[in-house]
Design an enzyme around this catalytic site. Structure first.
Site, PDB file in Angstrom:
ATOM      1  N   GLY A   1     -16.592 -27.649  -1.046  1.00 11.04           N
ATOM      2  CA  GLY A   1     -16.012 -26.930  -2.256  1.00 11.04           C
ATOM      3  C   GLY A   1     -15.966 -27.849  -3.460  1.00 11.04           C
ATOM      4  O   GLY A   1     -15.244 -29.129  -3.313  1.00 11.04           O
TER       5      GLY A   1
ATOM      6  N   CYS B   1      -2.234 -21.538  -8.479  1.00  9.09           N
ATOM      7  CA  CYS B   1      -1.499 -21.573  -7.352  1.00  9.09           C
ATOM      8  C   CYS B   1      -0.088 -20.864  -7.186  1.00  9.09           C
ATOM      9  O   CYS B   1       0.218 -20.028  -6.242  1.00  9.09           O
ATOM     10  CB  CYS B   1      -1.239 -22.969  -6.785  1.00  9.09           C
ATOM     11  SG  CYS B   1      -2.802 -23.959  -6.399  1.00  9.09           S
TER      12      CYS B   1
ATOM     13  N   LYS C   1       3.474 -27.030   1.500  1.00 10.36           N
ATOM     14  CA  LYS C   1       2.541 -26.913   0.409  1.00 10.36           C
ATOM     15  C   LYS C   1       3.016 -25.327  -0.437  1.00 10.36           C
ATOM     16  O   LYS C   1       3.194 -25.330  -1.459  1.00 10.36           O
ATOM     17  CB  LYS C   1       1.287 -26.798   0.417  1.00 10.36           C
ATOM     18  CG  LYS C   1       0.479 -26.481  -0.511  1.00 10.36           C
ATOM     19  CD  LYS C   1       0.345 -27.214  -1.644  1.00 10.36           C
ATOM     20  CE  LYS C   1      -0.674 -26.611  -2.795  1.00 10.36           C
ATOM     21  NZ  LYS C   1      -0.440 -27.400  -4.039  1.00 10.36           N
TER      22      LYS C   1
ATOM     23  N   GLU D   1      -2.984 -30.669  -1.301  1.00 11.89           N
ATOM     24  CA  GLU D   1      -2.832 -31.253  -2.555  1.00 11.89           C
ATOM     25  C   GLU D   1      -1.608 -31.051  -3.127  1.00 11.89           C
ATOM     26  O   GLU D   1      -1.278 -29.780  -3.152  1.00 11.89           O
ATOM     27  CB  GLU D   1      -4.248 -31.082  -3.349  1.00 11.89           C
ATOM     28  CG  GLU D   1      -4.619 -29.926  -3.619  1.00 11.89           C
ATOM     29  CD  GLU D   1      -3.771 -29.189  -4.432  1.00 11.89           C
ATOM     30  OE1 GLU D   1      -3.242 -29.750  -5.531  1.00 11.89           O
ATOM     31  OE2 GLU D   1      -3.665 -27.833  -4.362  1.00 11.89           O
TER      32      GLU D   1
ATOM     33  N   GLN E   1       1.587 -18.092  -8.391  1.00 13.69           N
ATOM     34  CA  GLN E   1       1.702 -16.653  -8.102  1.00 13.69           C
ATOM     35  C   GLN E   1       0.883 -16.402  -6.819  1.00 13.69           C
ATOM     36  O   GLN E   1       1.713 -15.843  -6.118  1.00 13.69           O
ATOM     37  CB  GLN E   1       0.978 -15.761  -9.063  1.00 13.69           C
ATOM     38  CG  GLN E   1       0.884 -14.378  -8.857  1.00 13.69           C
ATOM     39  CD  GLN E   1       1.005 -13.423  -9.795  1.00 13.69           C
ATOM     40  OE1 GLN E   1       1.500 -13.588 -10.838  1.00 13.69           O
ATOM     41  NE2 GLN E   1       0.004 -12.475  -9.858  1.00 13.69           N
TER      42      GLN E   1
ATOM     43  N   LYS F   1      -2.539 -23.873 -19.374  1.00 15.33           N
ATOM     44  CA  LYS F   1      -1.571 -25.052 -19.650  1.00 15.33           C
ATOM     45  C   LYS F   1      -2.572 -25.906 -20.291  1.00 15.33           C
ATOM     46  O   LYS F   1      -3.844 -25.858 -20.387  1.00 15.33           O
ATOM     47  CB  LYS F   1      -0.831 -25.777 -18.566  1.00 15.33           C
ATOM     48  CG  LYS F   1      -1.896 -26.200 -17.503  1.00 15.33           C
ATOM     49  CD  LYS F   1      -1.207 -27.015 -16.278  1.00 15.33           C
ATOM     50  CE  LYS F   1      -0.510 -28.089 -16.705  1.00 15.33           C
ATOM     51  NZ  LYS F   1       0.049 -28.986 -15.550  1.00 15.33           N
TER      52      LYS F   1
END
Length: 494
Positions: free
Chosen positions: A11, A276, A220, A161, A278, A339
């Site tokens: 990935g 991430c 996470k 992460e 939502q 953002k």
């Protein structure tokens, strides 16, 4: 202790690419290979123009690419040679079947697990890097166990992460913590310590936390849920501030000075976005429902509902301030990324605001300094966003902010790019239709309100009354909800 000398990351997206680039940069003796089935993405990683924008990323990649950092489409060979394999593939929200719109779709995780076991021999550590639901590591392990072969020993770890797009390189080089979850067995702990040794090249040992895999996976999801919750909380107060005459920035400053609360993630805005927040909150909601915890599920669902409300409320404010119609009116959308300091548009509030305005017949002229035209068209061509030729008829991608604002009825700021503070607003005002409106969905122009009003702008912002000639707007409930998870993507006309 087992020593990791070769790493493969499956990935090459927003997580895998930057994470492994920093590992290669910090660990010059470790060979790091990032693989992906997307040939054009790999070609971009091997070119001067990287496939993603992130401050500092290009310098890190160029410092070690071709030395101990490699990008390839040869997945099988990279797996065979690796001591450690990171799984860093997409885990989107399901758009079909059981759990549609909430549960994580683990088909790419499963495909990786099957490919890893097929191409592995001897001892190897397999590590979840993608955000996954609780017990995903157990699912990977079951696939490994069902397809085991002689002399094969695969250990599964969770290493989520916690980087933020826009500050990813800084976060990776100086993390608050590194979390590693593994089996509470001698073999599992051996794998945990081997991965700890990689991070200890630059991360102090006291910042490396070790847990079982379930705790790591849930940590996470919970971290992202708490951050999203803070944004929705302050956004709920922004609505109250607009109704009472308070200023949400002043309220946020006052409560943020309380050490029990802190001042992070108290910036009211048009709503949170990104890949991430939502997705992970909805995943948490689905998990709670599956475990028969309906009250907990409803609690976290409210975080998403408030985010939807904030977007619809802002869109209503635009429409009603423009005399209750935007049909055939030119509106400049400044910012399309979710953002600043990233080109990522996933779940961006700009998509939602654009959809609401297109449904009212507005002509949108969109500018973003880092999002390419093709990506904007793809996002707005999602079947849940636009109909048929709506994008071709109503959307223009502008080459600069002045072109976007030329002849516009209103300017809508959806991303907090610093450059928007430095624009020549006198020049913009001269070319706009009057009365000229600015809708600041990110409060990037807070220090300029008096100056802008002197120029002649009518200012509308989040959580504060600015313009005295405010036209009451209709309830946000008049704008229907929609979700990017409702339907699969269709092929757009670019």
């Amino acid at each position: 202790m087992f020593e990791i000398k070769k790493i493969c990351c499956i990935g090459a997206g927003y997580v895998g690419g930057p994470t492994c680039s920093v590992i290669a940069h910090m660990c010059p003796e470790i060979r790091v290979t990032v693989v992906d089935i997307n040939e054009s993405r790999i070609n971009a990683w091997n070119s001067p123009t990287l496939p993603i924008y992130e401050p500092g990323l290009k310098e890190v990649v160029e410092s070690c690419r071709g030395k101990n950092l490699f990008f390839s489409t040869n997945i099988d060979d990279a797996i065979k040679e690796a001591d450690l394999v990171f799984i860093s593939v997409n885990t989107p929200t399901k758009t079909y079947g059981m759990g549609k719109g909430r549960a994580a779709d683990l088909k790419y995780i499963e495909a990786c697990a099957r490919r890893i076991v097929q191409n592995s021999h001897g001892y190897k550590i397999v590590t979840e890097k993608s955000t996954v639901p609780v017990r995903a590591a157990e699912s990977i392990r079951r696939i490994f166990d069902a397809n085991t072969k002689p002399n094969l020993n695969l250990q599964v770890l969770s290493n989520p992460e916690f980087l933020a797009e826009g500050t990813a390189i800084k976060d990776l080089k100086n993390p608050d913590r590194v979390l590693i979850g593994g089996d509470e067995t001698p073999e599992g702990q051996r794998a945990v310590q081997a991965l700890c040794a990689v991070y200890e090249h630059w991360v102090p040992r006291e910042k490396i936390l070790t847990t079982n895999t379930w705790s790591s996976e849930l940590s996470k999801l919970t971290a992202n849920a708490f951050l999203a919750q803070r944004i929705s909380s302050i956004n709920s107060i922004s609505a109250l501030c607009e109704a009472t005459g308070a200023d949400v920035e002043e309220v946020a400053t006052a409560i943020g000075m309380d050490q029990r609360i802190g001042n992070k993630f108290l910036k009211a805005s048009v709503g949170f976005g990104g890949s991430c927040f939502q997705k992970d909150v909805l995943n948490l909601v689905y998990l709670c429902e599956a475990l028969n915890l309906p009250e907990v599920a409803r609690y976290w669902q409210q975080v998403i509902d408030m985010n939807d409300y904030q977007r619809r409320r802002f869109a209503s404010r635009i429409i009603d301030s423009l005399f209750n119609t935007v049909t055939d009116k030119k509106i400049a959308i400044l910012g399309f990324a979710f953002k600043k300091d990233t080109g990522d548009t996933r779940e961006s509030s700009s998509i939602y605001i654009s959809k609401y305005l297109m449904d009212e017949g507005a002509h949108l002229h969109i500018y973003d300094p880092k999002v390419p035209r093709e990506q904007i068209v793809v996002d707005l061509s999602h079947p849940g966003v636009s109909k048929d030729d709506q994008v071709a008829r109503l959307v223009t991608i502008s080459k600069d902010p002045y072109e976007a604002c030329d002849g516009a009825h209103a300017v809508v700021i959806c991303t907090e790019w610093d450059m928007f503070k430095e624009l020549d607003y006198e020049r913009i005002h001269k070319k706009m239709l009057k009365p000229a409106f600015i809708f600041d969905g990110r409060r990037v122009l807070d220090g300029l309100h008096n100056e802008l009003q002197t120029i002649g702008f009518q200012i509308e912002t989040i959580g504060k009354k600015v313009s005295s000639k405010r036209i009451p707007y209709a309830p946000s409930g008049e704008i229907p909800k929609f979700s990017l998870q409702d339907m699969p993507n269709k092929k757009p006309r670019v």
